[in-house]
Design an enzyme around this catalytic site. Structure first.
Site, short mmCIF file in Angstrom:
data_model
loop_
_atom_site.label_atom_id
_atom_site.label_comp_id
_atom_site.label_asym_id
_atom_site.label_seq_id
_atom_site.Cartn_x
_atom_site.Cartn_y
_atom_site.Cartn_z
N HIS A 288 0.83 -1.20 0.00
CA HIS A 288 0.00 0.00 0.00
C HIS A 288 0.87 1.26 0.00
O HIS A 288 0.72 2.15 -0.84
CB HIS A 288 -0.90 -0.03 1.24
CG HIS A 288 -1.82 1.14 1.38
ND1 HIS A 288 -3.17 1.06 1.11
CD2 HIS A 288 -1.59 2.43 1.76
CE1 HIS A 288 -3.72 2.24 1.31
NE2 HIS A 288 -2.79 3.09 1.71
N GLU A 289 1.81 1.32 0.95
CA GLU A 289 2.63 2.53 1.06
C GLU A 289 3.55 2.67 -0.16
O GLU A 289 3.81 3.78 -0.61
CB GLU A 289 3.44 2.52 2.36
CG GLU A 289 2.60 2.47 3.65
CD GLU A 289 1.50 3.52 3.72
OE1 GLU A 289 1.64 4.58 3.08
OE2 GLU A 289 0.48 3.26 4.40
N HIS B 169 1.62 4.51 -2.82
CA HIS B 169 1.67 5.97 -2.66
C HIS B 169 3.02 6.49 -3.12
O HIS B 169 3.12 7.54 -3.76
CB HIS B 169 1.49 6.36 -1.19
CG HIS B 169 0.07 6.26 -0.69
ND1 HIS B 169 -0.98 6.88 -1.33
CD2 HIS B 169 -0.46 5.66 0.41
CE1 HIS B 169 -2.10 6.65 -0.64
NE2 HIS B 169 -1.82 5.91 0.41
N HIS C 210 3.44 6.76 -6.82
CA HIS C 210 2.60 7.87 -7.30
C HIS C 210 3.38 9.19 -7.17
O HIS C 210 3.26 10.08 -8.01
CB HIS C 210 1.32 7.91 -6.46
CG HIS C 210 0.20 8.72 -7.06
ND1 HIS C 210 -0.90 9.11 -6.34
CD2 HIS C 210 0.01 9.21 -8.31
CE1 HIS C 210 -1.73 9.79 -7.11
NE2 HIS C 210 -1.19 9.87 -8.32
ZN ZN Z 1 -3.12 5.17 1.95
#
Ligand code: ZN
Length: 689
Positions: A473-474, A477, A480
């Site tokens: 998940h991290e 980010h 991105h």
């Molecule tokens: Zn998040």
């Protein structure tokens, strides 16, 4: 001359905060540098703002907007580094320095949109510039700036601005009080149990925690509290029904009594938010905060939730019927709110003989990480290389570079910091330290942090599946941010609307449930064996257990949030608690008591001026996007570099340079569709009766 010399001394001694270098000189930053550096930067920023708002500045995009976009970069950098160090390696002097600069810094940022000269200049550019001559990203920045300034009150007359300021101050005060009341009310309650037999059912880990908690307070026996770990364990495992009821009722009463009564604060917060929205020309608070988000309006967000509600209802009824049946077998004539988690746990154990802990030996951190970098290097066409020997804030921290092998461009750097420490905040997060422009030779810098299971004397760091999802998940980010190719800083990387920002992170979690991906990184740390098929199947099946109930809970919170901010009339002074209770009853499997008080501790909505107010729907919104977008990888191959390349070009590289709905459409060829989420949760097909 003396003043100049002083400034020079400050600049030299504060070098690492004032001069942006890569790698960042983390070994040289000290608490005593923070205040002088930030105050010096604030002086410089104010001078820049003054220059920018002067009447002689040519009213062109390049002279106004492009300068505005870059203006605060040195201050952004110093604050990002300080905020980060305060989060990962705090000590009293650093916390004090950080707290001391926060007020003046946020005051300065607020003052930008209220600067009349600058607002005149921006409007002049907006009205006179040849917009066709601007690049699309520049045109978007111009339009978004005009709209941001309006929503911050730039168009109000002097009296209106004063009123807005008063509303903002009042909102900060009331929401802070709301948060403190929840915290104090939570901490004010405890239950000391001296007869261990009353705690039957609690697992060993919860018993140990309760025993230690009592000891820490100088008491004999076991201490149960309303803090999440203790409360969840009590509700899930305690066999003593009366004890569960007592604890549930204590949670339900939280912040609804005496000095800490949040019920009137809720009315006040809703009233202030409505007034602020009206003052700025909006129907309600939902329309004010959602205008710039993907959902666009409160009505659209509410329709989205209601549509999912309809599609979940039948499965929800079935789940509740089967839980009621199990309840009857165990002698429960009715199911009360304090029985739901307890019975659900019994059901889970009966249906799936699955212990999450069995997976840990297959998830060794360094292997998971290396596998993840490998998978996404292939899919996204990047290269991730560790760079040892740079200054870091803790020996456990690692530093990496991200390259684009196709063009040879250095895209950025990032740090990882995975283990808990006493001087580090809880939770997991990604943060950006430098928003670069790799095409002009300036790489991005970011970091990913967590509090994962650390190694022991005899084993390396062995993770559970949730922790593996967290790393993916991290990292989502992070890419991105680091893969961003947007030349306008303000629209780069993760600076996207709130209901879009979790797409790149959540989509990554899908790879942790794919057999072929798991085979690459989930290997037994001693034998090197992949996860046995039987264990993998159990893990997959457990994922959809009571999915309709979990989804209904989120939908209920989202709908009550939007109705409170759109339909409820705070000025009429009605009973807001009863209003919420009536809505939530439809989303809760057990009957709610008359004094249902959950709203009084709903910090997501009321603990800060905006928070998740009118935005709780974003959780489900992002889930719909990530499940839907992943269907392309499912169909075209989860390692397909062509699909990955398109995902990178259309989403990851684009930040907020275009309307996110358009970015999404460019990648998927259509608008989002909720079916993939329903399918992932096992809610797609109508099961045969
Ligand atoms: Zn998040």
């Amino acid at each position: 001359m003396k003043a100049n010399r002083d400034v020079k001394n400050i600049s030299e001694s504060c070098d690492p905060l004032l001069v942006e270098r890569q790698p960042i000189a983390f070994d040289q930053i000290k608490a005593e540098q923070v205040e002088p550096a930030v105050h010096l930067l604030l002086e410089q920023m104010k001078a820049r703002l003054n220059d920018l708002s002067a009447p002689h500045v040519p009213r062109t995009y390049r002279d106004v907007l492009a300068v505005l976009d870059q203006m605060t970069e040195p201050l952004d950098f110093a604050m990002a580094v300080t905020r980060h160090l305060e989060a990962v390696t705090t000590y009293p002097e650093l916390r004090a320095a950080y707290n001391a600069v926060q007020g003046p810094v946020s005051q300065f940022y607020t003052s930008i949109a209220l600067n009349e000269g600058l607002w005149e200049a921006i409007k002049a550019v907006d009205q006179t510039a040849n917009k066709d001559a601007l690049a699309p990203v520049e045109r978007r920045f111009l339009e978004k700036t005009v709209s941001d300034f309006r929503r911050a009150g730039a168009d109000l007359d002097a009296a209106g601005k004063k009123k807005l300021e008063a509303l903002n101050v009042a909102l900060t005060q009331v929401t802070t009080k709301f948060a403190q009341n929840v915290l104090d009310a939570t901490n004010a309650w405890e239950l000391i149990v001296t007869d261990e037999a009353k705690l039957a059912g609690l697992p060993e880990s919860a018993l140990v925690a309760a025993r230690e908690s009592a000891k820490a307070k100088g008491k004999e026996g076991w201490r149960l509290t309303l803090q999440a770990p203790s409360y969840i364990a009590s509700m899930t495992y305690l066999d003593d029904r009366a004890l569960r009821q007592e604890i549930w009722e204590a949670t339900n009463r939280r912040a609804t009594e005496g000095e800490r009564d949040n019920r009137k604060l809720i009315l006040e917060i809703l009233r202030l938010r409505r007034e602020k929205a009206n003052l700025l020309g909006y129907r309600d608070f939902a329309d004010l905060v959602l205008e710039e988000r993907m959902a666009k309006s409160g009505a659209d967000a509410q329709r989205f939730l209601e549509d999912l509600h309809e599609k979940t209802a039948a499965h929800y009824e079935r789940e509740n019927a089967s839980l009621a049946e199990l309840g009857r077998e165990l002698g429960y004539q009715t199911i009360e709110p304090w029985d739901v988690s307890y019975l659900a746990e019994k059901q889970r154990r009966a249906l799936y003989d699955f212990d999450e802990e069995e997976l840990r030996p297959y998830f060794e951190l360094s292997r998971v990480e290396a596998g993840m970098f490998d998978i996404f290097s292939r899919i996204l066409g990047i290269r991730v290389i560790e760079e040892p020997g740079v200054p870091v804030w803790d020996p456990a921290v690692k530093y990496y570079r991200v390259e684009d092998p196709g063009s040879g461009i250095l895209l950025g750097h990032f740090y990882t910091d995975w283990f808990p420490r006493e001087n580090k905040r809880g939770g997991a997060w990604m943060d950006s330290l430098v928003t670069g422009d790799p095409d002009s030779g300036k790489p991005h810098v970011g970091l990913i942090c967590g509090n994962l299971t650390p190694p022991t004397e005899s084993t390396p760091s062995l993770l559970n599946h949730r922790e593996v999802e967290t790393i993916f998940h991290e990292f989502g980010h992070l890419v991105h941010h680091v893969l961003s190719r947007v030349p306008v800083r303000s629209l780069a990387g993760t600076s996207v609307p709130w209901d879009f920002v979790e797409l790149p992170s959540q989509i990554m979690e899908n790879w942790t449930m794919e057999r072929d991906a798991l085979n690459l990184f989930a290997r037994h740390y001693q034998t090197g064996e992949p996860i046995p098929e039987q264990l993998f199947q159990k893990m997959k099946r457990a994922r959809t257990f009571r999915a309709a109930n979990l989804q209904m809970r989120q939908l209920g919170f989202g709908i009550v949030d939007l109705k409170l901010h759109r339909e409820f009339d705070p000025a009429a002074g009605g009973d807001v608690m009863a209003y919420a209770r009536e809505i939530l009853a439809e989303f809760t499997p057990a009957p709610l008591p008359k004094d249902y008080g959950m709203l009084a501790s709903f910090t997501h909505l009321f603990a800060s001026p905006v928070a998740y107010g009118a935005g709780y729907y974003s959780y489900k919104w992002a889930e719909v996007l990530d499940a839907d977008a992943f269907t392309r990888f499912r169909r075209e191959g989860i390692f397909n570099a062509e699909t990955g390349g398109e995902y990178r070009r259309h989403i990851l590289e684009r930040g907020d340079s275009e309307d996110p709905a358009r970015l999404y459409r460019n990648f998927m060829g259509r608008d989002p569709d909720a079916s993939a989420l329903l399918e992932r949760l096992g809610l797609r097909t109508e099961a045969a009766a």
